[in-house]
Design a protein around this motif. Structure first.
Motif, PDB file in Angstrom:
ATOM      1  N   MET A   1       0.820  -1.184   0.000  1.00  0.00           N
ATOM      2  CA  MET A   1       0.000   0.000   0.000  1.00  0.00           C
ATOM      3  C   MET A   1       0.872   1.259   0.000  1.00  0.00           C
ATOM      4  O   MET A   1       0.607   2.181  -0.763  1.00  0.00           O
ATOM      5  N   ILE A   2       1.880   1.293   0.859  1.00  0.00           N
ATOM      6  CA  ILE A   2       2.754   2.462   0.940  1.00  0.00           C
ATOM      7  C   ILE A   2       3.545   2.611  -0.362  1.00  0.00           C
ATOM      8  O   ILE A   2       3.728   3.720  -0.854  1.00  0.00           O
ATOM      9  N   ARG A   3       3.979   1.476  -0.918  1.00  0.00           N
ATOM     10  CA  ARG A   3       4.719   1.514  -2.172  1.00  0.00           C
ATOM     11  C   ARG A   3       3.856   2.122  -3.286  1.00  0.00           C
ATOM     12  O   ARG A   3       4.319   2.957  -4.060  1.00  0.00           O
ATOM     13  N   SER A   4       2.611   1.718  -3.369  1.00  0.00           N
ATOM     14  CA  SER A   4       1.691   2.265  -4.377  1.00  0.00           C
ATOM     15  C   SER A   4       1.480   3.755  -4.169  1.00  0.00           C
ATOM     16  O   SER A   4       1.427   4.533  -5.124  1.00  0.00           O
ATOM     17  N   LEU A   5       1.363   4.168  -2.917  1.00  0.00           N
ATOM     18  CA  LEU A   5       1.166   5.581  -2.601  1.00  0.00           C
ATOM     19  C   LEU A   5       2.394   6.414  -3.014  1.00  0.00           C
ATOM     20  O   LEU A   5       2.246   7.510  -3.556  1.00  0.00           O
ATOM     21  N   VAL A   6       3.573   5.871  -2.786  1.00  0.00           N
ATOM     22  CA  VAL A   6       4.801   6.563  -3.160  1.00  0.00           C
ATOM     23  C   VAL A   6       4.895   6.683  -4.682  1.00  0.00           C
ATOM     24  O   VAL A   6       5.246   7.739  -5.226  1.00  0.00           O
ATOM     25  N   ILE A   7       4.554   5.619  -5.407  1.00  0.00           N
ATOM     26  CA  ILE A   7       4.616   5.639  -6.870  1.00  0.00           C
ATOM     27  C   ILE A   7       3.616   6.636  -7.440  1.00  0.00           C
ATOM     28  O   ILE A   7       3.934   7.434  -8.323  1.00  0.00           O
ATOM     29  N   VAL A   8       2.407   6.633  -6.933  1.00  0.00           N
ATOM     30  CA  VAL A   8       1.373   7.563  -7.404  1.00  0.00           C
ATOM     31  C   VAL A   8       1.791   8.998  -7.095  1.00  0.00           C
ATOM     32  O   VAL A   8       1.641   9.896  -7.931  1.00  0.00           O
ATOM     33  N   SER A   9       2.346   9.233  -5.922  1.00  0.00           N
ATOM     34  CA  SER A   9       2.803  10.585  -5.561  1.00  0.00           C
ATOM     35  C   SER A   9       3.918  11.047  -6.486  1.00  0.00           C
ATOM     36  O   SER A   9       3.933  12.203  -6.932  1.00  0.00           O
ATOM     37  N   ALA A  10       4.850  10.159  -6.788  1.00  0.00           N
ATOM     38  CA  ALA A  10       5.958  10.506  -7.679  1.00  0.00           C
ATOM     39  C   ALA A  10       5.446  10.827  -9.079  1.00  0.00           C
ATOM     40  O   ALA A  10       5.898  11.789  -9.717  1.00  0.00           O
ATOM     41  N   LEU A  11       4.490  10.056  -9.578  1.00  0.00           N
ATOM     42  CA  LEU A  11       3.920  10.327 -10.891  1.00  0.00           C
ATOM     43  C   LEU A  11       3.187  11.659 -10.927  1.00  0.00           C
ATOM     44  O   LEU A  11       3.318  12.426 -11.874  1.00  0.00           O
ATOM     45  N   LEU A  12       2.411  11.949  -9.890  1.00  0.00           N
ATOM     46  CA  LEU A  12       1.687  13.208  -9.833  1.00  0.00           C
ATOM     47  C   LEU A  12       2.643  14.398  -9.758  1.00  0.00           C
ATOM     48  O   LEU A  12       2.409  15.434 -10.379  1.00  0.00           O
ATOM     49  N   MET A  13       3.717  14.255  -9.021  1.00  0.00           N
ATOM     50  CA  MET A  13       4.691  15.337  -8.906  1.00  0.00           C
ATOM     51  C   MET A  13       5.419  15.563 -10.225  1.00  0.00           C
ATOM     52  O   MET A  13       5.713  16.707 -10.590  1.00  0.00           O
ATOM     53  N   SER A  14       5.704  14.494 -10.971  1.00  0.00           N
ATOM     54  CA  SER A  14       6.400  14.666 -12.247  1.00  0.00           C
ATOM     55  C   SER A  14       5.495  15.316 -13.281  1.00  0.00           C
ATOM     56  O   SER A  14       5.956  16.086 -14.120  1.00  0.00           O
ATOM     57  N   ILE A  15       4.212  15.035 -13.234  1.00  0.00           N
ATOM     58  CA  ILE A  15       3.274  15.650 -14.171  1.00  0.00           C
ATOM     59  C   ILE A  15       3.091  17.127 -13.856  1.00  0.00           C
ATOM     60  O   ILE A  15       2.970  17.963 -14.746  1.00  0.00           O
ATOM     61  N   ALA A  16       3.090  17.467 -12.593  1.00  0.00           N
ATOM     62  CA  ALA A  16       2.848  18.848 -12.177  1.00  0.00           C
ATOM     63  C   ALA A  16       4.121  19.691 -12.107  1.00  0.00           C
ATOM     64  O   ALA A  16       4.076  20.846 -11.723  1.00  0.00           O
ATOM     65  N   SER A  17       5.252  19.145 -12.526  1.00  0.00           N
ATOM     66  CA  SER A  17       6.506  19.888 -12.403  1.00  0.00           C
ATOM     67  C   SER A  17       6.573  21.019 -13.431  1.00  0.00           C
ATOM     68  O   SER A  17       5.818  21.073 -14.392  1.00  0.00           O
ATOM     69  N   SER A  18       7.525  21.903 -13.238  1.00  0.00           N
ATOM     70  CA  SER A  18       7.673  23.050 -14.134  1.00  0.00           C
ATOM     71  C   SER A  18       8.262  22.657 -15.484  1.00  0.00           C
ATOM     72  O   SER A  18       8.290  23.465 -16.398  1.00  0.00           O
ATOM     73  N   ALA A  19       8.728  21.431 -15.619  1.00  0.00           N
ATOM     74  CA  ALA A  19       9.272  20.987 -16.893  1.00  0.00           C
ATOM     75  C   ALA A  19       8.200  20.957 -17.972  1.00  0.00           C
ATOM     76  O   ALA A  19       8.506  21.016 -19.164  1.00  0.00           O
ATOM     77  N   TRP A  20       6.970  20.892 -17.589  1.00  0.00           N
ATOM     78  CA  TRP A  20       5.875  20.868 -18.553  1.00  0.00           C
ATOM     79  C   TRP A  20       5.444  22.277 -18.950  1.00  0.00           C
ATOM     80  O   TRP A  20       4.657  22.451 -19.872  1.00  0.00           O
ATOM     81  N   ALA A  21       5.921  23.260 -18.272  1.00  0.00           N
ATOM     82  CA  ALA A  21       5.512  24.633 -18.555  1.00  0.00           C
ATOM     83  C   ALA A  21       6.176  25.115 -19.852  1.00  0.00           C
ATOM     84  O   ALA A  21       7.313  24.792 -20.142  1.00  0.00           O
TER      85      ALA A  21
END
Length: 121
Positions: A1-21
């Protein structure tokens, strides 16, 4: 469960990063790189640089002022000292053919920021 939460958090952070701006980069300065024979140096610190960028191009005039920097082989100097060096270089075939002039100017105002020459010693 914690592993899934960490993976989902990492994916969300990479999508919302300034690299996409999207960024629009402005180029406040442009430059010419010319042979010494294609450039006429300013007569004074509030004069103009006259240049011909190519054989088929029209003559271009750029202003200089007291903030313009003058350089020869990387050493900063006064306009008068630079003109003395250029005069000596124009007197020789090697100086005329092997000297490059770099003119860095402000795109908006067409004012020369730096004028530099590079030559063999």
């Amino acid at each position: 469960m914690i592993r899934s939460l960490v993976i989902v958090s990492a994916l969300l952070m990479s999508i919302a990063s300034s690299a996409w701006a999207y960024r629009i980069m402005e180029q406040p300065e442009d430059a010419y790189e010319l042979d010494l024979g294609a450039v006429r140096l300013p007569a004074s610190e509030n004069g103009t640089v006259v240049l011909t960028p190519c054989e088929d191009c029209r003559t271009t005039v750029l202003r200089v002022n007291e903030q313009t920097g003058y350089f020869a082989n990387g050493s900063q100097m006064s306009l008068e000292d630079l003109k003395d060096i250029v005069e000596d270089l124009l007197a020789t075939t090697v100086g005329r053919e092997d000297t490059i002039v770099y003119i860095y100017y402000d795109v908006a105002s067409l004012r020369v920021n730096r004028l530099a020459i590079s030559y063999r010693t």
